[in-house]
Design an enzyme around this catalytic site. Structure first.
Site, short mmCIF file in Angstrom:
data_model
loop_
_atom_site.label_atom_id
_atom_site.label_comp_id
_atom_site.label_asym_id
_atom_site.label_seq_id
_atom_site.Cartn_x
_atom_site.Cartn_y
_atom_site.Cartn_z
N LYS A 150 -16.80 -6.92 6.73
CA LYS A 150 -15.60 -7.68 6.36
C LYS A 150 -14.90 -8.25 7.59
O LYS A 150 -13.87 -8.88 7.46
CB LYS A 150 -14.63 -6.79 5.57
CG LYS A 150 -14.98 -6.64 4.10
CD LYS A 150 -13.80 -6.17 3.27
CE LYS A 150 -14.16 -6.08 1.79
NZ LYS A 150 -13.09 -5.51 0.98
N SER A 173 -2.90 -7.86 2.76
CA SER A 173 -3.24 -7.79 4.20
C SER A 173 -3.69 -9.16 4.69
O SER A 173 -3.39 -9.57 5.81
CB SER A 173 -4.35 -6.76 4.43
OG SER A 173 -3.92 -5.49 4.04
N HIS A 217 0.84 -1.20 0.00
CA HIS A 217 0.00 0.00 0.00
C HIS A 217 0.88 1.26 0.00
O HIS A 217 0.62 2.22 -0.73
CB HIS A 217 -0.87 0.06 1.27
CG HIS A 217 -1.87 -1.04 1.41
ND1 HIS A 217 -1.97 -1.82 2.55
CD2 HIS A 217 -2.84 -1.48 0.57
CE1 HIS A 217 -2.97 -2.69 2.40
NE2 HIS A 217 -3.50 -2.51 1.20
N ARG A 250 -1.98 -6.04 -8.17
CA ARG A 250 -0.82 -6.92 -7.96
C ARG A 250 -0.65 -7.91 -9.10
O ARG A 250 0.43 -8.19 -9.54
CB ARG A 250 -0.98 -7.70 -6.65
CG ARG A 250 -0.62 -6.88 -5.44
CD ARG A 250 -1.11 -7.56 -4.22
NE ARG A 250 -2.55 -7.80 -4.36
CZ ARG A 250 -3.37 -8.00 -3.35
NH1 ARG A 250 -2.91 -8.04 -2.14
NH2 ARG A 250 -4.65 -8.18 -3.55
O1 PNS Z 1 -8.75 -2.96 0.46
P1 PNS Z 1 -10.06 -3.43 -0.09
O2 PNS Z 1 -10.83 -4.23 0.96
O3 PNS Z 1 -9.90 -4.19 -1.37
O4 PNS Z 1 -10.90 -2.11 -0.42
C1 PNS Z 1 -12.20 -2.21 -0.94
C2 PNS Z 1 -12.93 -0.86 -0.81
C3 PNS Z 1 -12.95 -0.39 0.62
C4 PNS Z 1 -12.21 0.17 -1.67
C5 PNS Z 1 -14.38 -1.09 -1.34
O5 PNS Z 1 -14.94 -2.17 -0.69
C6 PNS Z 1 -15.25 0.16 -1.18
O6 PNS Z 1 -15.12 1.10 -1.89
N1 PNS Z 1 -16.17 0.09 -0.18
C7 PNS Z 1 -17.11 1.15 0.07
C8 PNS Z 1 -18.51 0.75 -0.37
C9 PNS Z 1 -18.72 1.06 -1.83
O7 PNS Z 1 -18.60 2.17 -2.28
N2 PNS Z 1 -19.07 0.03 -2.62
C10 PNS Z 1 -19.34 0.20 -4.04
C11 PNS Z 1 -18.10 -0.05 -4.90
S1 PNS Z 1 -18.14 -1.71 -5.44
#
Ligand code: PNS
Length: 183
Positions: free
Chosen positions: A53, A140, A29, A102
Site C-alpha cells: 500500500k 488517513s 480511529h 463512515r
Molecule cells: O485501514 P485499512 O487500510 O482499510 O485496513 C485494511 C486491513 C489492514 C484491515 C486489511 O487490508 C487487512 O486485513 N490486511 C491483512 C491481509 C488480509 O488478511 N487480507 C484478507 C482480508 S480481505
C-alpha cells in the site's frame, strides 16, 4: 454471552481486534477505539505492515504514534502484524474484529473484507461501528493529501501526528525569484 453454535457459548465482553493501516491514526480511529472500550474489556490495535500500500509512515513510525497516544490507556494494546489478519487474530484471545464505517461508500469494501475473513475463519465476526458525525469525512488518505498541500489538519488527528506530517512534508524553502522586466 452469545450462542455460537449448539453447546458452545462465547463471552463477547472480552477482547476485540481493531485492524487497519493507521497511516496515520486519526481521531476517527480513536473514536472507534474509545467506543469499542465501552463494549470490550480490551482493544488490540493491530497495524498492518502492508508495504504494497506504499504507506507514508513506516510501521515503526505508525506504532510509535499510536503507542504514544494510548500510553496511559491500559486496556489498549498496540501491535503490528504481517500476513493474513485471521492468522494474527488466531494468535490472540480476540473474539471479534472491530471496524468503523463512515458512509455507505465504505460498505462494499468492508463487506468484502468481513466476508473473506469469515470464510477463512467461520467463527470470526466483524463488528461495525458508525463513525461519529464529527469525523465521518476524515480518512488517513485525505489527511495526508491536505497536509501535503499545506492545509491544517489540527483537531482531526492528534497533535503528535500533525507534527509528524509536517516533518514528512517539509519542503525546501523556495528561493524568492525577483521578477523584473529584464528577466
Ligand atoms: O485501514 P485499512 O487500510 O482499510 O485496513 C485494511 C486491513 C489492514 C484491515 C486489511 O487490508 C487487512 O486485513 N490486511 C491483512 C491481509 C488480509 O488478511 N487480507 C484478507 C482480508 S480481505
Amino acid at each position: 454471552m452469545v450462542q455460537k453454535k449448539e453447546g458452545e457459548v462465547k463471552d463477547v465482553g472480552k477482547v476485540a481486534i481493531y485492524p487497519g493501516s493507521f497511516d496515520p491514526i486519526t481521531y476517527g480511529h480513536i473514536d472507534i477505539v474509545e467506543r469499542g472500550l465501552e463494549i470490550f474489556n480490551k482493544v488490540i490495535i493491530a497495524i498492518a505492515e502492508n508495504e504494497e500500500k506504499r504507506p507514508l509512515f513506516s510501521v515503526e513510525e505508525r506504532l510509535q504514534m499510536v503507542k504514544t497516544f494510548f500510553k496511559d490507556t491500559t486496556n489498549v494494546i498496540v501491535d503490528s502484524f504481517k500476513g493474513l489478519l485471521v492468522d494474527y487474530v488466531a494468535k490472540t484471545n480476540a473474539i471479534v474484529i472491530l471496524r468503523g464505517l463512515r458512509a455507505t461508500s465504505d460498505f462494499e469494501y468492508e463487506f468484502h473484507m468481513a466476508s473473506m475473513n469469515r470464510s477463512l475463519n467461520t467463527h470470526l465476526d466483524t463488528l461495525f461501528m458508525m463513525t461519529s458525525k464529527d469525523y465521518f469525512f476524515v480518512s488517513s488518505r485525505t489527511i495526508k493529501e491536505v497536509a501535503k498541500l499545506g492545509g491544517g489538519v489540527e483537531g482531526l488527528v492528534p497533535d503528535l501526528v500533525v507534527r509528524r506530517l509536517k516533518e514528512k512534508f517539509k519542503l525546501p524553502v523556495a528561493k524568492k525569484k525577483q521578477i523584473g522586466w529584464d528577466d
